[in-house]
Design an enzyme around this catalytic site. Sequence first.
Site, PDB file in Angstrom:
ATOM      1  N   LYS A   7       0.843  -1.169  -0.068  1.00 54.41           N
ATOM      2  CA  LYS A   7       0.052  -0.124   0.057  1.00 54.41           C
ATOM      3  C   LYS A   7       0.821   1.273  -0.060  1.00 54.41           C
ATOM      4  CE  LYS A   7      -1.562   2.906   2.889  1.00 54.41           C
ATOM      5  NZ  LYS A   7      -1.520   3.971   1.996  1.00 54.41           N
ATOM      6  N   GLU A  22      10.134   1.039  10.620  1.00 58.98           N
ATOM      7  CA  GLU A  22      11.147   2.167  10.419  1.00 58.98           C
ATOM      8  C   GLU A  22      10.314   3.485  10.651  1.00 58.98           C
ATOM      9  OE1 GLU A  22      13.071   4.945   9.259  1.00 58.98           O
ATOM     10  OE2 GLU A  22      13.932   3.959   7.388  1.00 58.98           O
TER      11      GLU A  22
HETATM   12  P1  ADP Z   1       4.069  10.801   6.892  1.00 60.00           P
HETATM   13  O1  ADP Z   1       3.660  11.601   8.036  1.00 60.00           O
HETATM   14  O2  ADP Z   1       5.197  10.715   6.397  1.00 60.00           O
HETATM   15  O3  ADP Z   1       2.773  10.791   5.711  1.00 60.00           O
HETATM   16  P2  ADP Z   1       2.565   8.362   7.724  1.00 60.00           P
HETATM   17  O4  ADP Z   1       2.906   7.484   8.874  1.00 60.00           O
HETATM   18  O5  ADP Z   1       1.153   9.190   8.042  1.00 60.00           O
HETATM   19  O6  ADP Z   1       3.730   9.386   7.587  1.00 60.00           O
HETATM   20  O7  ADP Z   1       2.264   7.556   6.315  1.00 60.00           O
HETATM   21  C1  ADP Z   1       3.343   6.666   6.044  1.00 60.00           C
HETATM   22  C2  ADP Z   1       2.153   5.415   5.372  1.00 60.00           C
HETATM   23  O8  ADP Z   1       1.389   4.949   6.205  1.00 60.00           O
HETATM   24  C3  ADP Z   1       1.493   6.200   4.241  1.00 60.00           C
HETATM   25  O9  ADP Z   1       1.425   4.901   3.174  1.00 60.00           O
HETATM   26  C4  ADP Z   1       0.165   6.296   4.905  1.00 60.00           C
HETATM   27  O10 ADP Z   1      -1.006   6.174   3.655  1.00 60.00           O
HETATM   28  C5  ADP Z   1       0.054   5.109   5.566  1.00 60.00           C
HETATM   29  N1  ADP Z   1      -0.874   5.232   6.710  1.00 60.00           N
HETATM   30  C6  ADP Z   1      -1.217   6.462   7.511  1.00 60.00           C
HETATM   31  N2  ADP Z   1      -2.068   6.036   8.323  1.00 60.00           N
HETATM   32  C7  ADP Z   1      -2.459   4.742   8.374  1.00 60.00           C
HETATM   33  C8  ADP Z   1      -3.136   3.796   9.085  1.00 60.00           C
HETATM   34  N3  ADP Z   1      -4.004   4.261   9.982  1.00 60.00           N
HETATM   35  N4  ADP Z   1      -3.244   2.729   8.817  1.00 60.00           N
HETATM   36  C9  ADP Z   1      -2.315   2.031   7.899  1.00 60.00           C
HETATM   37  N5  ADP Z   1      -1.744   2.851   7.044  1.00 60.00           N
HETATM   38  C10 ADP Z   1      -1.555   4.122   7.291  1.00 60.00           C
END
Ligand code: ADP
Length: 483
Positions: A177, A252
Amino acid sequence: MLESPLLPQTRSLIAGEWTDEGEGTLLRVKNPATGELLAEIPEAGARDARRAIESARASMALVPDPGRRALYLNRIHELLLENREELARIITLEQGKPLRESHIEVEYTAAFFRFFAGRTDLLDPHPFAVPNSPLRWVVHHRPAGVVAMITPWNLPLAMLGKKFAAALLAGCGVVSKPAPETPLSAIALFALAERAGIPSGLVNLVVGPAEPIGVELCSHPAVRVISFTGSTEVGKLLIRRSADSVKRVSLELGGNAPFIVFEDADLELAVESLMVNKFRCAGQTCICANRVFVHETLASELLMRLGDKLPKLVVGNGMDPATDIGPLIDPSAWEKVDSLVKDALSKGAKLAHGGNPDRPRGSDWGAFYPPTLIMGANEGMRLFHEEIFGPVIAVATFREDEEVLARANSSQHGLAGYVFTKDAARGTRMVTKLQCGHVGLNSSSGPTPSAPFGGMKASGIGREGGAEGLMEYLETQTVVEGI
Ligand code: ADP
């Protein structure tokens, strides 16, 4: 719209088919420098994620032997390099970074495929004898199961590629994803993987919103590993959500990198290293120096040298060869960086360069932030606790070795840290005590495929790259045989 031979379709890849069924809504991918619409992708949802997981699981039954998997990896390595120009263009268009950095990202990604292709030996079983036992003992490494890969937008090809290469060598099925901001690099990688002949259905790409997809990935019993790169906050959520099905998590997460310059440092080397480290990807990487600690006797010299260099940096569209710093990923990232700078200035820090930018232009796009230098930063300011994720150098001074070590380690994070000193004994002492998974001693170099990379404390669990990086995707099985 972006036309590219690597993107004959901009969709999810599920069970061997590029699908446009989705949930009915479209994900609009935009160029962060211009606001140009690059692609509209039918958004996948929980049902698609489930199909992808089940396809990955079923395909694992037919996974070829390690030698064959290594051939796939080698072929992807070649294809990445053959398509370097086009991949770099896609990365820059959707992510914003300067084109030359995108080239480096493609080469870096390709190097993971080459590295893992050459390490099938890590999968060999280990027979061993137990003293006074007539039994034969053998340790095997088995594929852990389906791996869910959730990746961020800052290095959209590399962060996925390093997981993908290791999981494929391990023999796992994959469901990826990508970040909604940058799915095109991922689509291009999967298109190349398909061209490399990877068995249909083994690797799946699900493009869509984090929530329903993330919940499915964390709860489906066939997913055995959640491999995530992103924020600590989301990492914690994934741990909690994965608990019920007892998945392995390989995380990470965020950093708060200390960059320590001792009074005996080669200052020119330290400054050069800081410039490269800090402004890569407009400061939006988890290994960018977040807290610069300089010995008080060097502070004015450091200020002078940085003050010479910062004005020469060109901020602009990453497609322009003159550009050193592209836009931040979006206006909310800009607002966050600006609020950190304002917070520091309101608490007594001094603005030495940059800062005070105009808000992003009327449209939502072009979130360009100028390279900024702040002197007199300290732990009372937000930017010493939060990842800046922008082109801002925040400098604090220190006096004693033990003092700076305690301050560097005071963060809940422990990803990267940097130490500059010409005194070897001091260097060793500091490195030994620094609570960071990746430490540069007189260097600000980032990770490399053959070395394990990852964080201590709230910066993560597990490692990527090296033999350790492969182990994330393997289950260890001990077989004891009566003879
Ligand atoms: P950033 O602040 O760098 O965008 P995130 O941790 O929000 O970091 O996002 C990193 C990845 O995690 C992205 O692919 C985002 O879509 C995904 N992501 C964010 N929230 C969720 C969630 N609740 N469950 C699964 N994946 C998530």
